[in-house]
Each structure stands twice: as C-alpha cells, then as structure tokens.
Motif scaffolding. Structure first.
Motif, mmCIF file in Angstrom:
data_model
loop_
_atom_site.group_PDB
_atom_site.id
_atom_site.type_symbol
_atom_site.label_atom_id
_atom_site.label_comp_id
_atom_site.label_asym_id
_atom_site.label_seq_id
_atom_site.Cartn_x
_atom_site.Cartn_y
_atom_site.Cartn_z
ATOM 1 N N ASN A 26 26.518 54.766 12.007
ATOM 2 C CA ASN A 26 27.645 55.517 11.457
ATOM 3 C C ASN A 26 27.661 56.953 11.974
ATOM 4 O O ASN A 26 28.735 57.521 12.206
ATOM 5 C CB ASN A 26 27.587 55.508 9.927
ATOM 6 N N ALA A 27 26.488 57.542 12.152
ATOM 7 C CA ALA A 27 26.416 58.917 12.671
ATOM 8 C C ALA A 27 26.934 58.973 14.101
ATOM 9 O O ALA A 27 27.616 59.941 14.486
ATOM 10 C CB ALA A 27 24.978 59.425 12.602
ATOM 11 N N LEU A 28 26.633 57.950 14.894
ATOM 12 C CA LEU A 28 27.110 57.922 16.274
ATOM 13 C C LEU A 28 28.632 57.787 16.314
ATOM 14 O O LEU A 28 29.305 58.479 17.081
ATOM 15 C CB LEU A 28 26.445 56.768 17.030
ATOM 16 N N ARG A 29 29.181 56.909 15.486
ATOM 17 C CA ARG A 29 30.642 56.775 15.423
ATOM 18 C C ARG A 29 31.297 58.095 14.997
ATOM 19 O O ARG A 29 32.306 58.518 15.561
ATOM 20 C CB ARG A 29 31.024 55.683 14.418
ATOM 21 N N LEU A 30 30.697 58.718 13.984
ATOM 22 C CA LEU A 30 31.249 59.976 13.483
ATOM 23 C C LEU A 30 31.217 61.041 14.567
ATOM 24 O O LEU A 30 32.204 61.763 14.778
ATOM 25 C CB LEU A 30 30.453 60.436 12.259
ATOM 26 N N ASP A 50 37.336 64.462 21.875
ATOM 27 C CA ASP A 50 38.657 64.011 22.297
ATOM 28 C C ASP A 50 38.567 63.220 23.603
ATOM 29 O O ASP A 50 39.089 63.634 24.642
ATOM 30 C CB ASP A 50 39.578 65.220 22.466
ATOM 31 N N LYS A 51 37.867 62.088 23.520
ATOM 32 C CA LYS A 51 37.760 61.183 24.656
ATOM 33 C C LYS A 51 37.833 59.757 24.118
ATOM 34 O O LYS A 51 37.399 59.498 22.980
ATOM 35 C CB LYS A 51 36.437 61.390 25.400
ATOM 36 N N PRO A 52 38.339 58.808 24.908
ATOM 37 C CA PRO A 52 38.527 57.432 24.405
ATOM 38 C C PRO A 52 37.240 56.600 24.440
ATOM 39 O O PRO A 52 37.181 55.540 25.053
ATOM 40 C CB PRO A 52 39.593 56.880 25.359
ATOM 41 N N TYR A 53 36.207 57.107 23.758
ATOM 42 C CA TYR A 53 34.950 56.366 23.708
ATOM 43 C C TYR A 53 35.116 55.107 22.857
ATOM 44 O O TYR A 53 35.727 55.133 21.787
ATOM 45 C CB TYR A 53 33.844 57.227 23.101
ATOM 46 N N VAL A 54 34.540 54.014 23.321
ATOM 47 C CA VAL A 54 34.510 52.758 22.571
ATOM 48 C C VAL A 54 33.063 52.284 22.514
ATOM 49 O O VAL A 54 32.423 52.062 23.543
ATOM 50 C CB VAL A 54 35.394 51.678 23.246
ATOM 51 N N LEU A 69 25.920 65.489 21.115
ATOM 52 C CA LEU A 69 25.406 66.683 20.465
ATOM 53 C C LEU A 69 26.546 67.530 19.894
ATOM 54 O O LEU A 69 26.485 67.972 18.743
ATOM 55 C CB LEU A 69 24.570 67.523 21.446
ATOM 56 N N LYS A 70 27.598 67.744 20.680
ATOM 57 C CA LYS A 70 28.735 68.525 20.193
ATOM 58 C C LYS A 70 29.379 67.838 18.985
ATOM 59 O O LYS A 70 29.775 68.503 18.018
ATOM 60 C CB LYS A 70 29.762 68.701 21.314
ATOM 61 N N GLY A 71 29.474 66.509 19.041
ATOM 62 C CA GLY A 71 30.076 65.781 17.934
ATOM 63 C C GLY A 71 29.242 65.862 16.661
ATOM 64 O O GLY A 71 29.792 66.027 15.555
ATOM 65 N N LEU A 72 27.923 65.764 16.797
ATOM 66 C CA LEU A 72 27.049 65.886 15.632
ATOM 67 C C LEU A 72 27.128 67.274 15.023
ATOM 68 O O LEU A 72 27.178 67.431 13.799
ATOM 69 C CB LEU A 72 25.603 65.573 16.031
ATOM 70 N N GLU A 73 27.157 68.279 15.880
ATOM 71 C CA GLU A 73 27.238 69.658 15.371
ATOM 72 C C GLU A 73 28.571 69.901 14.673
ATOM 73 O O GLU A 73 28.625 70.557 13.629
ATOM 74 C CB GLU A 73 27.040 70.637 16.532
ATOM 75 N N ALA A 74 29.646 69.339 15.236
ATOM 76 C CA ALA A 74 30.962 69.493 14.613
ATOM 77 C C ALA A 74 31.004 68.792 13.260
ATOM 78 O O ALA A 74 31.527 69.316 12.277
ATOM 79 C CB ALA A 74 32.045 68.943 15.539
#
Length: 223
Positions: A31-35, A41-45, A215-220
C-alpha cells in the motif's frame, strides 16, 4: 487554455514488484508503494513479478542482475544495500525491529524464564535464508536455523526451532493465517525483542529514476 489529456495503455510504465509467498497486496509496503507512486505524475502501473522468488537471496540477486523484478521491500541489509538502489525511507518507521515470537503455544511456560538476552540464548530461533535478521540474531549469541518461508511455521511447532521472531505487525496476522496447518502455532504472550531494523524499498540499479520517484512520493505522502 488549460487542457487535460488521458494516458494511453501504450504510455504505461510497468513496474514489477517482488512476488513471494510473503507478499500480500493489502500489506503495509504494498500500500505504501501504491501511495508513493500515486503522488508522482507518471503513468506507473504496478504488477507482481511473473517469477515467484522463494528466498530473499534469490529475490535480491534477481533485482541486482536484471531479473523479472524492478522493486522489492526487505529489511535493511548491507548486501542488499550494495547490490541495489536503496530508497532511504523507513516504510514502517522502524517497527520491523520490534519482534514478537511465534511459538508452539504448548510451550508458553518455557518462555516465562526469559528475562534477558542471556536467558533467551537458551532457545533456538528460525528465519528464512538470506534474511537480514540472521546476522543480527547470531551477533547477539542466538542460534539461528533457516528454512523456506512456507515451512517455518510447521518447523516452529514441530520443534525444529523454539521461536520464530517476526515484526509485531506480522506475527498476529501470520498466526491467524497458518495455525490451521501448523497446529498450536501461537504468539508468545509476554516478550518483545528490540533491535535496529527497518523495512525499505530497494530498486534495480537500472532504474535510478524509479528510485528517485518512490522517494519523492513517500516524502510527499508523509508530508
């Protein structure tokens, strides 16, 4: 004028995460990775690896050598750190280092005598091969045996080892999941073993941009 575009399937960036017997799509790291990636803002799947790696050693080797996995989550271990790109953010806030014991519930009384690390050394621990905990436990003077994850619960109740130390957030769930096939599997009632250990994401060295984005996503998300 402002405009909105929709990503097409061909624009998707597929990320393969570790598919092992321990991985649960509802788990904290999943769940942390998805979050985290939802903040980028990239189309990660995200998709599970088509290969199920039964040991941490095999998983890390695949990540390091270009196998069918782009990112995994494991306890911090220097071998993993050296062979991959670590994402320096403790997913669990360090809770991985607070260990509850899975034991044969009929032996609860045997653990009543444990009051220190010295008295714990009379007991044998069990872990999966290549897990970062092994060196920590052995360096503390505790005997550690190993086996495949799927066998560890039956090995614990069967006497191959005395206790199976798990993160506090793992032990309760795993007891519920495995007690039907490992009769008398129980969470020890009184003890917590504490050591410095954290759960982190590790990325293939071929994907430094993914390391930075996670890393940027986790910090955000944390902010």
């Amino acid at each position: 004028l402002p405009w909105v575009s929709r990503a097409f399937a061909g624009d998707e960036i597929t990320i393969l995460y570790n598919a092992t017997e321990k991985v649960d799509d509802t788990s904290l790291p999943a769940n942390a990775l998805r979050l985290a990636l939802s903040k980028i803002d990239k189309p990660y799947v995200l998709k599970p690896s088509p290969v199920g790696y039964p040991t941490q050693t095999g998983l890390v080797n695949a990540l390091a050598t270009g196998g069918d996995v782009d990112v995994c989550w494991v306890g911090v271990d220097m071998t993993v750190w050296d062979e991959t790109l670590p994402v320096p953010f403790p997913i669990d806030g360090g809770l991985l280092g607070y260990r509850r014991f899975l034991i044969n519930g009929e032996r609860q009384v045997d653990f009543q005598s444990v009051t220190s690390i010295e008295t714990l050394r009379r007991f044998i621990a069990i872990q999966g091969p290549g897990w970062g905990d092994i060196d920590i436990l052995r360096n503390a003077g505790i005997t550690v045996r190993t086996g495949l994850y799927k066998n560890l619960f039956r090995m614990t109740v069967g006497g191959r080892a005395d206790f199976f130390p798990r993160a506090a957030f793992e032990a309760i769930n795993e007891q519920k999941q495995h007690v039907s096939t490992a009769l008398n599997l129980a969470v020890e009632q009184n003890l917590i073993l504490k050591y410095n250990f954290a759960l982190m994401f590790f990325v293939s060295k071929k994907k430094p941009e993914l390391q930075n984005d996670i890393l940027k996503g986790l910090e955000a998300a944390h902010a």
